[in-house]
Design a protein around this motif. Structure first.
Motif, PDB file in Angstrom:
ATOM      1  N   ASP A   1       4.018  11.590  -3.443  1.00 43.92           N
ATOM      2  CA  ASP A   1       3.742  10.223  -3.007  1.00 43.92           C
ATOM      3  C   ASP A   1       4.940   9.624  -2.279  1.00 43.92           C
ATOM      4  O   ASP A   1       4.797   9.052  -1.187  1.00 43.92           O
TER       5      ASP A   1
ATOM      6  N   TRP B   1      -1.686   6.004  -9.687  1.00 39.23           N
ATOM      7  CA  TRP B   1      -2.169   6.699  -8.491  1.00 39.23           C
ATOM      8  C   TRP B   1      -1.463   8.033  -8.240  1.00 39.23           C
ATOM      9  O   TRP B   1      -1.844   8.759  -7.328  1.00 39.23           O
ATOM     10  N   ALA B   2      -0.449   8.343  -9.037  1.00 37.26           N
ATOM     11  CA  ALA B   2       0.275   9.604  -8.845  1.00 37.26           C
ATOM     12  C   ALA B   2       0.383  10.411 -10.140  1.00 37.26           C
ATOM     13  O   ALA B   2       1.136  11.374 -10.195  1.00 37.26           O
TER      14      ALA B   2
ATOM     15  N   ASP C   1      -4.572  13.477 -13.552  1.00 40.52           N
ATOM     16  CA  ASP C   1      -5.602  12.468 -13.323  1.00 40.52           C
ATOM     17  C   ASP C   1      -6.385  12.823 -12.065  1.00 40.52           C
ATOM     18  O   ASP C   1      -5.791  12.970 -10.990  1.00 40.52           O
TER      19      ASP C   1
ATOM     20  N   GLU D   1      -8.392  11.110 -10.085  1.00 40.67           N
ATOM     21  CA  GLU D   1      -8.309  10.141  -8.998  1.00 40.67           C
ATOM     22  C   GLU D   1      -6.962  10.245  -8.280  1.00 40.67           C
ATOM     23  O   GLU D   1      -6.897  10.170  -7.040  1.00 40.67           O
ATOM     24  N   ALA D   2      -5.888  10.401  -9.048  1.00 45.06           N
ATOM     25  CA  ALA D   2      -4.572  10.572  -8.443  1.00 45.06           C
ATOM     26  C   ALA D   2      -4.511  11.867  -7.645  1.00 45.06           C
ATOM     27  O   ALA D   2      -3.917  11.917  -6.556  1.00 45.06           O
TER      28      ALA D   2
ATOM     29  N   TYR E   1      -6.131  11.263  -4.327  1.00 42.75           N
ATOM     30  CA  TYR E   1      -5.294  10.416  -3.473  1.00 42.75           C
ATOM     31  C   TYR E   1      -4.129  11.207  -2.883  1.00 42.75           C
ATOM     32  O   TYR E   1      -3.856  11.137  -1.665  1.00 42.75           O
TER      33      TYR E   1
ATOM     34  N   THR F   1      -3.361  11.897   1.151  1.00 45.44           N
ATOM     35  CA  THR F   1      -2.160  11.439   1.855  1.00 45.44           C
ATOM     36  C   THR F   1      -1.316  12.610   2.354  1.00 45.44           C
ATOM     37  O   THR F   1      -0.772  12.572   3.462  1.00 45.44           O
TER      38      THR F   1
ATOM     39  N   SER G   1     -12.306   7.913  -6.149  1.00 45.69           N
ATOM     40  CA  SER G   1     -10.872   7.654  -6.234  1.00 45.69           C
ATOM     41  C   SER G   1     -10.566   6.327  -5.561  1.00 45.69           C
ATOM     42  O   SER G   1     -11.461   5.530  -5.284  1.00 45.69           O
ATOM     43  N   TYR G   2      -9.303   6.116  -5.250  1.00 48.09           N
ATOM     44  CA  TYR G   2      -8.836   4.852  -4.693  1.00 48.09           C
ATOM     45  C   TYR G   2      -9.359   4.627  -3.274  1.00 48.09           C
ATOM     46  O   TYR G   2      -9.702   5.569  -2.565  1.00 48.09           O
TER      47      TYR G   2
ATOM     48  N   ASP H   1      -4.320  -3.315   3.004  1.00 44.19           N
ATOM     49  CA  ASP H   1      -5.251  -2.205   3.163  1.00 44.19           C
ATOM     50  C   ASP H   1      -5.854  -2.171   4.564  1.00 44.19           C
ATOM     51  O   ASP H   1      -6.033  -1.095   5.149  1.00 44.19           O
TER      52      ASP H   1
END
Length: 273
Positions: A62, A112-113, A117, A119-120, A123, A127, A176-177, A215
């Protein structure tokens, strides 16, 4: 309409030397001094990644992607530091095409990292794949360059795109996000997976009236960076959202506190220039 002159004034008034150099590159392609680039690249680990402020000395996927975004605004993705970071990112891809932070970061990492997880995981995959997509043709990786999307990272990016596509639901949403949506849409666009990209953008357009200014700026800057036309309906909607949320001082509010308002404003400038 977004007031770009006011946004520029905000960065000049509130940004540091690196922020103002990013502004100069975005406005006029003015190359920063080597001394300033050294400041922007400080803290890189021997392996090539950068640690997060919450992660001690352990390189973070991240944090490395965040630093690459700053270096991109300085025209510095072809420098040795960015090349090492991109090679490090590529080497961190797992067998299924995804990325996760190192287990040593589990206790300190934000949601988020967080390793383990799902979802992390999605993400970080989006990225990392985005930056390898953007920089692949410009950076000299350890191996030979490749003419395909992603350059020297073509195989890495293709595998990541397949992993992201497998998580896309029939209605165009993703588990996820929100940022995973526009980062994935950008990766799909460059992979010529236009159907998948369009499905995501329909969802993003529906959510646009309620998303934050940060965002909206990030979304538009990401899609523009991979060559989505500025008159595309998703980008038109994002700029409309930015125009409606620009403050009287010319800046936009960050989701991460006022210390990041300049970063958000620079993203908006990239999206609207």
């Amino acid at each position: 309409m977004v007031d770009l002159e006011a946004a520029i004034g905000f960065v000049v008034a509130h940004g540091d030397a690196v922020d103002r150099a990013r502004l100069s590159w975005l406005r006029a392609g003015a190359a920063p001094s080597p001394e300033l680039l050294d400041i922007a690249e400080v803290g890189q680990t021997p392996d090539g990644g950068w640690p997060a402020v919450w992660g001690g000395d352990v390189a973070s996927v991240d944090a490395t992607c965040f630093r690459l975004a700053e270096l991109d605004d300085l025209g510095a993705l072809g420098r040795p530091a960015a090349r090492r970071a991109l090679d490090w990112l590529a080497s961190r891809q797992q067998a299924d095409g995804c990325w996760e932070e190192a287990p040593a970061l589990a206790e300190a990492s934000p949601a988020w990292a967080r390793p383990g997880d799902p979802e992390a995981r999605l993400y970080l995959t989006a990225t990392a794949a985005f930056w390898l997509t953007v920089a692949g043709l410009d950076a000299r990786a350890a191996g030979p360059l490749d003419h395909r999307v992603g350059g020297g990272y073509a195989g890495v990016v293709h595998t990541a795109a397949q992993a992201l596509g497998a998580e896309l639901k029939p209605d165009g949403t993703w588990p996820s996000y929100l940022a995973v949506g526009w980062l994935s849409a950008a990766v799909f666009h460059r992979q010529e997976m236009f159907y998948e990209s369009a499905r995501i953008q329909v969802v993003l357009a529906d959510r646009m009236p309620g998303i934050s200014p940060a965002d909206a700026a990030w979304l538009a800057a990401a899609l523009r960076r991979v060559g989505v036309e500025e008159q595309h309906w998703t980008l038109v909607a994002a700029r409309r959202r930015l125009a409606g949320t620009q403050r009287s001082d010319g800046g936009w509010e960050s989701d991460d506190g006022h210390h990041f308002d300049v970063h958000t404003t620079l993203a908006a400038i990239r999206a609207c220039r």
